[in-house]
Enzyme design. Structure first.
Site, PDB file in Angstrom:
ATOM      1  N   GLU A   1       0.874  -1.174   0.000  1.00  0.00           N
ATOM      2  CA  GLU A   1       0.000   0.000   0.000  1.00  0.00           C
ATOM      3  C   GLU A   1       0.911   1.223   0.000  1.00  0.00           C
ATOM      4  OE1 GLU A   1      -3.078  -0.133  -0.426  1.00  0.00           O
ATOM      5  OE2 GLU A   1      -3.865  -2.018   0.379  1.00  0.00           O
TER       6      GLU A   1
ATOM      7  N   CYS B   1      -2.859   8.739   3.165  1.00  0.00           N
ATOM      8  CA  CYS B   1      -2.534   8.260   1.818  1.00  0.00           C
ATOM      9  C   CYS B   1      -3.658   8.592   0.850  1.00  0.00           C
ATOM     10  CB  CYS B   1      -2.262   6.765   1.831  1.00  0.00           C
ATOM     11  SG  CYS B   1      -3.544   5.784   2.625  1.00  0.00           S
TER      12      CYS B   1
END
Length: 511
Positions: free
Chosen positions: A264, A298
């Protein structure tokens, strides 16, 4: 609006100690020479000892022993452990949230939201423990059954980032545990207290459920500890959250030993605002996605692609909203924007703003440091809004800070192209009341991101859906949907009950 009262060093240090104790962590037992600081005031909270890289070998060996037992436990019984973890997290919700605020500077509501996300993934995983489905397929041979089954994979290594110091661990851990896998966790060195608290809470659940004690372990340390976990042949799956640069190093190393990786990585997320959009709704969604967590998610919105017919009105609304954002102590009532994690993040923000100006950008809101007199060692910044005529070089990179670049467009095809014209592919959204635009954005020729939203921002994903992105975001998926399959191994089974031995594809091998 600015909140000026920043707590002193002694007050925050005592708060950290008492909160950790309520979670079952005696900081004196973990004392060492590595300082743990708070971005709230830039001062030290405590000092801890770190695990050595050699300690990773011992942790993985213990986890492998636990795996040999845990993989034989029925999945619904494994779910009972995760259920208890969720119950204990609910009891300690405010405690874990306080440690998150202290260590990474999240405002209270976002910190509590992170813990609620942990509770939610436990609920999801408990249900999942009765739904680890295989399938049966028709065999071409009479008297045969063809099926697939799923089995525990092995030790899962988790390397997490500072911005979600607990939730990402829980996404992996809750699912891994019901899948039959133990976890060895290397948390961010910026948030070790949160990790120790989560580990203590899970250790209590493990003891109460009479499960193997080494199902979950924390190895607190620096890059050498993370690298040891990445390279360890006993780690079947390595789940890593961080920058694209980190992923470029981690992915090949895990692949070289034929391990699995779940990455990720970076996000450079955009929202498209069409001419039919509800600008009230869009403004609220944009401000939360762009300024929440001080731009350090993010999924933070970093690019805003606005139709030329509404770009001026929307920009004016955002300038007004940014000017009203309360910046300050994240634990104070009413604060919406807390501190950046450290001085390096502030310097990166200022560098990006300078580059944007050199590329024709105009800073129309925010961008400066605040509370420097009240907290000289902390870094508070008002979220920045930058107008650009086109998507320049600085926009191609992710700057982990609250900067939103506003770009105009005239044609929806152009908007989609701008959305996709960056190396990252995590999250995206479109604000529109035009059904055709919405459907095109969701289609195969629309956004190329792993998360594609309509009339909400780019951040705030729910645990029921798989989380992750494409391109330089790494391609990994965590949390909901069928992300559980990454934590298990698949076996294809053929059962012959015919009493004969016909071969597939009509092969004749008579002897």
């Amino acid at each position: 609006m600015t909140a000026h009262d920043i707590p002193g060093q002694s007050a925050l240090a005592e708060l950290a100690r008492t909160t950790a104790r309520r979670c079952g962590v005696d900081l004196d037992a973990h004392a060492g020479d590595r300082g743990v600081s708070s971005p709230v005031n830039g001062e030290q909270l405590t000092s801890l000892s770190w695990t050595s890289a050699d300690g990773v070998d011992a942790a993985v060996a213990r986890a492998q022993e636990a795996f040999r037992v845990w993989r034989t436990v029925p999945a619904p019984a494994r779910g009972a452990l995760v259920k208890r973890l969720g119950e204990l997290l609910a009891v300690h919700k405010d405690d874990v949230a306080t440690l998150i605020s202290l260590e990474v500077g999240k405002i209270t509501s976002e910190a509590r939201g992170e813990v609620q996300e942990m509770i939610d993934i436990c609920d999801f995983a408990v249900g999942l423990s009765r739904q680890l489905y295989g399938r049966t397929m028709p065999s071409e041979r009479p008297g045969h059954r063809l099926m697939e089954t799923w089995h525990p994979l092995g030790v899962v290594g988790v390397v997490s980032a500072f911005n979600f110091p607990a939730a990402v661990w829980s996404w992996n851990t809750a699912v891994a545990l019901v899948c039959g896998d133990p976890v060895v966790w290397k948390p961010s060195e910026l948030a070790p207290l949160t990790a120790l608290a989560c580990q203590a809470i899970l250790a209590r659940a493990i003891a109460e459920c009479d499960a193997p004690g080494d199902l979950s372990q924390v190895v607190v340390g620096g890059a050498d500890v993370g690298q040891a976990l990445v390279d360890h042949s006993g780690v079947a799956l390595l789940s890593a959250t961080g920058s694209t640069r980190m992923g470029r190093a981690v992915g090949p190393r895990v692949a070289d030993r034929f391990g699995r990786s779940l990455l990720e990585l970076g996000g450079n997320n955009a929202a498209v605002v069409g001419p039919s959009a509800d600008l009230d709704l869009a403004t609220r969604g944009i401000v939360f996605s762009a300024a929440g967590t001080a731009g350090q998610r993010c999924t933070t919105m970093r690019r805003l692609i606005v139709h030329s017919s509404v770009v001026e009105e929307l920009a004016d609304r955002l300038v007004s909203a940014y000017g009203r954002l309360p910046v300050g102590d994240p634990m104070a009532e009413g604060t919406l924007v807390g501190p950046l994690i450290h001085g390096g993040a502030y310097e990166a923000m200022q560098d990006a703003l300078s580059r944007a100006a050199a590329e024709g950008g105009k800073l129309v809101a925010g961008g400066g440091r605040e509370l420097a007199d009240a907290a000289p060692n902390a870094y508070y910044a008002r979220p920045a809004l930058v107008r650009l005529p086109e998507q320049t070089a600085v926009v191609q990179r992710e700057t982990f800070a609250p900067i939103l670049y506003v770009l105009p467009y005239d044609d929806f095809d152009e908007a989609i192209a701008l959305n996709n014209a960056v190396p990252q592919g995590l999250s995206s959204s479109v604000f529109t009341n035009d059904q055709a635009e919405a459907e095109r954005f969701l289609s195969a020729e629309g956004s190329d991101c792993g998360i594609v939203n309509v009339n909400i921002g780019t951040s705030g994903a729910e645990i029921g859906g798989a989380f992750g992105g494409e391109k330089e975001t790494g391609g990994g998926r965590e949390s909901g949907s069928d992300a559980w399959r990454a934590y298990m191994r698949r076996a294809t089974n053929t059962v012959n009950y015919s009493g004969e031995l016909p071969l597939a594809q009509g092969v004749d091998f008579s002897v």
